[in-house]
Write an enzyme that holds these catalytic residues in place. Structure first.
Site, PDB file in Angstrom:
ATOM      1  N   GLU A   1      -3.670 -11.084  -6.710  1.00 13.60           N
ATOM      2  CA  GLU A   1      -4.109 -11.464  -5.359  1.00 13.60           C
ATOM      3  C   GLU A   1      -4.941 -12.721  -5.518  1.00 13.60           C
ATOM      4  O   GLU A   1      -5.768 -12.794  -6.431  1.00 13.60           O
ATOM      5  CB  GLU A   1      -5.065 -10.423  -4.736  1.00 13.60           C
ATOM      6  CG  GLU A   1      -4.475  -9.134  -4.289  1.00 13.60           C
ATOM      7  CD  GLU A   1      -5.504  -8.307  -3.464  1.00 13.60           C
ATOM      8  OE1 GLU A   1      -6.485  -8.875  -2.934  1.00 13.60           O
ATOM      9  OE2 GLU A   1      -5.320  -7.089  -3.376  1.00 13.60           O
TER      10      GLU A   1
ATOM     11  N   TRP B   1      -2.244 -13.524  -1.695  1.00 14.29           N
ATOM     12  CA  TRP B   1      -2.641 -12.652  -0.586  1.00 14.29           C
ATOM     13  C   TRP B   1      -2.720 -13.528   0.651  1.00 14.29           C
ATOM     14  O   TRP B   1      -3.501 -14.472   0.640  1.00 14.29           O
ATOM     15  CB  TRP B   1      -4.008 -12.014  -0.860  1.00 14.29           C
ATOM     16  CG  TRP B   1      -4.406 -11.090   0.246  1.00 14.29           C
ATOM     17  CD1 TRP B   1      -5.033 -11.408   1.422  1.00 14.29           C
ATOM     18  CD2 TRP B   1      -4.170  -9.680   0.292  1.00 14.29           C
ATOM     19  NE1 TRP B   1      -5.202 -10.304   2.199  1.00 14.29           N
ATOM     20  CE2 TRP B   1      -4.680  -9.226   1.532  1.00 14.29           C
ATOM     21  CE3 TRP B   1      -3.559  -8.766  -0.587  1.00 14.29           C
ATOM     22  CZ2 TRP B   1      -4.614  -7.878   1.914  1.00 14.29           C
ATOM     23  CZ3 TRP B   1      -3.510  -7.435  -0.208  1.00 14.29           C
ATOM     24  CH2 TRP B   1      -4.035  -7.008   1.025  1.00 14.29           C
TER      25      TRP B   1
ATOM     26  N   ASN C   1      -6.248   0.133  -5.255  1.00 19.15           N
ATOM     27  CA  ASN C   1      -6.562  -1.228  -4.871  1.00 19.15           C
ATOM     28  C   ASN C   1      -8.027  -1.496  -5.166  1.00 19.15           C
ATOM     29  O   ASN C   1      -8.908  -0.865  -4.586  1.00 19.15           O
ATOM     30  CB  ASN C   1      -6.293  -1.463  -3.377  1.00 19.15           C
ATOM     31  CG  ASN C   1      -6.719  -2.871  -2.963  1.00 19.15           C
ATOM     32  OD1 ASN C   1      -6.366  -3.848  -3.624  1.00 19.15           O
ATOM     33  ND2 ASN C   1      -7.508  -2.962  -1.904  1.00 19.15           N
ATOM     34  N   GLU C   2      -8.249  -2.403  -6.106  1.00 19.86           N
ATOM     35  CA  GLU C   2      -9.584  -2.886  -6.440  1.00 19.86           C
ATOM     36  C   GLU C   2     -10.596  -1.788  -6.755  1.00 19.86           C
ATOM     37  O   GLU C   2     -11.687  -1.741  -6.164  1.00 19.86           O
ATOM     38  CB  GLU C   2     -10.105  -3.816  -5.329  1.00 19.86           C
ATOM     39  CG  GLU C   2      -9.152  -4.998  -5.124  1.00 19.86           C
ATOM     40  CD  GLU C   2      -9.666  -6.093  -4.198  1.00 19.86           C
ATOM     41  OE1 GLU C   2     -10.509  -5.801  -3.345  1.00 19.86           O
ATOM     42  OE2 GLU C   2      -9.211  -7.247  -4.354  1.00 19.86           O
TER      43      GLU C   2
ATOM     44  N   TYR D   1     -11.085 -14.411  -5.401  1.00 23.55           N
ATOM     45  CA  TYR D   1     -11.621 -14.721  -4.073  1.00 23.55           C
ATOM     46  C   TYR D   1     -12.936 -15.478  -4.232  1.00 23.55           C
ATOM     47  O   TYR D   1     -14.003 -14.874  -4.232  1.00 23.55           O
ATOM     48  CB  TYR D   1     -11.833 -13.430  -3.264  1.00 23.55           C
ATOM     49  CG  TYR D   1     -10.522 -12.800  -2.871  1.00 23.55           C
ATOM     50  CD1 TYR D   1      -9.742 -13.362  -1.863  1.00 23.55           C
ATOM     51  CD2 TYR D   1     -10.034 -11.689  -3.541  1.00 23.55           C
ATOM     52  CE1 TYR D   1      -8.515 -12.814  -1.522  1.00 23.55           C
ATOM     53  CE2 TYR D   1      -8.805 -11.138  -3.215  1.00 23.55           C
ATOM     54  CZ  TYR D   1      -8.058 -11.710  -2.199  1.00 23.55           C
ATOM     55  OH  TYR D   1      -6.835 -11.170  -1.870  1.00 23.55           O
TER      56      TYR D   1
ATOM     57  N   TRP E   1       0.859  -1.190   0.000  1.00 26.27           N
ATOM     58  CA  TRP E   1       0.000   0.000   0.000  1.00 26.27           C
ATOM     59  C   TRP E   1       0.894   1.239   0.000  1.00 26.27           C
ATOM     60  O   TRP E   1       1.657   1.452   0.936  1.00 26.27           O
ATOM     61  CB  TRP E   1      -0.895   0.013   1.223  1.00 26.27           C
ATOM     62  CG  TRP E   1      -2.143  -0.815   1.203  1.00 26.27           C
ATOM     63  CD1 TRP E   1      -3.131  -0.739   2.149  1.00 26.27           C
ATOM     64  CD2 TRP E   1      -2.578  -1.808   0.267  1.00 26.27           C
ATOM     65  NE1 TRP E   1      -4.147  -1.625   1.823  1.00 26.27           N
ATOM     66  CE2 TRP E   1      -3.819  -2.295   0.669  1.00 26.27           C
ATOM     67  CE3 TRP E   1      -2.038  -2.338  -0.908  1.00 26.27           C
ATOM     68  CZ2 TRP E   1      -4.537  -3.273  -0.031  1.00 26.27           C
ATOM     69  CZ3 TRP E   1      -2.735  -3.317  -1.605  1.00 26.27           C
ATOM     70  CH2 TRP E   1      -3.963  -3.764  -1.165  1.00 26.27           C
TER      71      TRP E   1
END
Ligand code: NAG
Ligand code: NAG
Length: 374
Positions: free
Chosen positions: A301, A335, A192-193, A266, A80
């Site tokens: 990820e 991740w 991020n995303e 995910y 980050w």
């Protein structure tokens, strides 16, 4: 040794305006067709994610962890590069704060100097960093931390509001100019995303074009990527393949100043069944597009929450990705990284996906994977 010292010095002075490029061009990480070239070597690369490493306050802790990645054969670490605080408390690490209608970058000891330690340790250990600039989610502030300062109330507005984008670009400039001369930078990452639920995909495509062009105007060398989850692909009807989160993956990857594609996986939170098959198809669907557009694909990820599934399920996805190394896949980052913090003896955050250095999962997902890559 000398080179490392020189580069660390370069990172330290990078905050000052300079036109001298001290990084030998050969050491800049780049795309080579659908693969990555790192320090002159074109091959498939493995790595991981650590959202927290830039928030540690002890330089030696950072250095020890980076050393573990090096000896394990990991090469890419995604971190980050943001930490947005609406009302920072004293003693809190944050990189940017907001007050009234202004944003200020924190370059102090508990500000970007924490990221300096990460860049310095990465240089020393030959680790290459993906540094991203804002979160879609509210963890560490995110776009929502900007809302009242730039007069919006949703992420959809944030992408399109001139004032929010001026603040965001000022933050990007602060970070890019600080590390532009470091060979530890693998790529700059927009967010991020990023999602824009229910928006036309042109909202994010326009934002990605504008932001990647802006980053390119600040740094002519390093790669630039989006950091998105990989949604919006033709070909299947399950949720992740849909365009509802505002992402048209191929259109975004085709943008001229986007260097490679990112996607995440995910299965638990996306509500899709059959982990292994869904994952394999997901990897292959992205690899196909990368191959067509001749840009690398990074499986950026992935994780499953059930601890007993970490090794069997995730190593299956790694093998699938590696099997496509000549067909679009350039690397993968699970991740997330876990390790012991030397100065406190505490383990880093276990979010259910964490793979701890030295564990049996580490042997499975790092040691064995690195061996398979060769
Ligand atoms: C991230 O994006 C999605 C889609 O726009 C949205 O539902 C979610 O609330 C966002 N996160 C934040 C913190 O706004
Ligand atoms: C990439 O960004 C640069 C810098 O902003 C811009 O000049 C250039 O036109 C962009 N590339 C393309 C092909 O659009």
């Amino acid at each position: 040794m000398k080179l490392t010292a020189l580069l660390s010095l370069a990172a330290a002075v990078a905050a000052l305006p300079t036109t001298t490029d001290v990084v030998p061009r050969a050491s800049i990480s780049k795309a080579d067709g659908t693969k990555f070239n790192i320090d002159g070597v074109t091959k498939y690369y493995a790595g991981t994610n650590s959202y927290w490493i830039g928030f540690l306050t002890n330089d030696n802790d950072v250095d020890v962890i980076m050393g573990h990645l090096e000896t394990s054969g990991h090469k890419i670490l995604r971190v980050w590069g943001f930490n947005d605080a609406k009302s920072p408390q004293s003693g809190q690490v944050y990189f940017q704060s907001f007050s009234g209608s202004t944003a200020s970058v924190n370059t102090g000891a508990l500000g970007l100097q924490r990221l300096d330690a990460v860049v310095k340790a990465a240089e020393k250990h030959g680790i290459k960093l993906i540094i991203n600039f804002v979160n879609n989610w509210t963890d560490y502030g995110g776009m929502a931390a900007y809302y009242s300062a730039c007069g919006v109330s949703s992420n959809a507005q944030w992408y399109q509001a001139a004032k929010c984008q001026t603040m965001y670009q000022a933050y990007i400039k602060a970070v890019v100019s600080r590390y532009r001369n470091s060979n530890a930078v693998f790529a700059w990452e927009l967010a991020n995303e990023p999602r824009c639920n229910g928006c036309q995909t042109s909202v994010l495509t326009d934002w990605i074009r504008k932001t990647s062009d802006y980053i390119r105007s600040l740094d002519s060398d390093h790669m630039i990527t989006v950091g998105d989850e990989g949604f919006g692909l033709a070909g299947a009807t399950t949720y992740p393949y849909q365009y509802g989160e505002g992402i048209d993956w191929r259109a975004n990857l085709a943008l001229p100043n986007i260097s490679f594609g990112t996607f995440h996986l995910y299965v638990d939170s996306w509500g899709v069944s059959n982990d292994k098959a869904f994952g394999d198809n997901w990897v292959a669907a992205h690899a196909n597009i990368c191959k067509e557009l001749n840009k690398p694909c990074l499986f950026e990820e992935y994780g499953v929450t059930n601890a007993a599934d970490h090794c069997p399920v995730e190593s299956g996805w790694q093998k699938k990705s590696l099997s496509l190394r000549n067909d679009g896949m350039a690397g993968d980052l699970f991740w997330q990284l876990g390790d012991k913090i030397q100065s406190t003896g505490q383990q880093t955050h276990n979010d259910g996906h964490t793979i701890y250095y030295g564990s049996a999962d580490w042997t499975c997902l790092v040691d064995n994977h690195v061996k398979n890559i060769g």
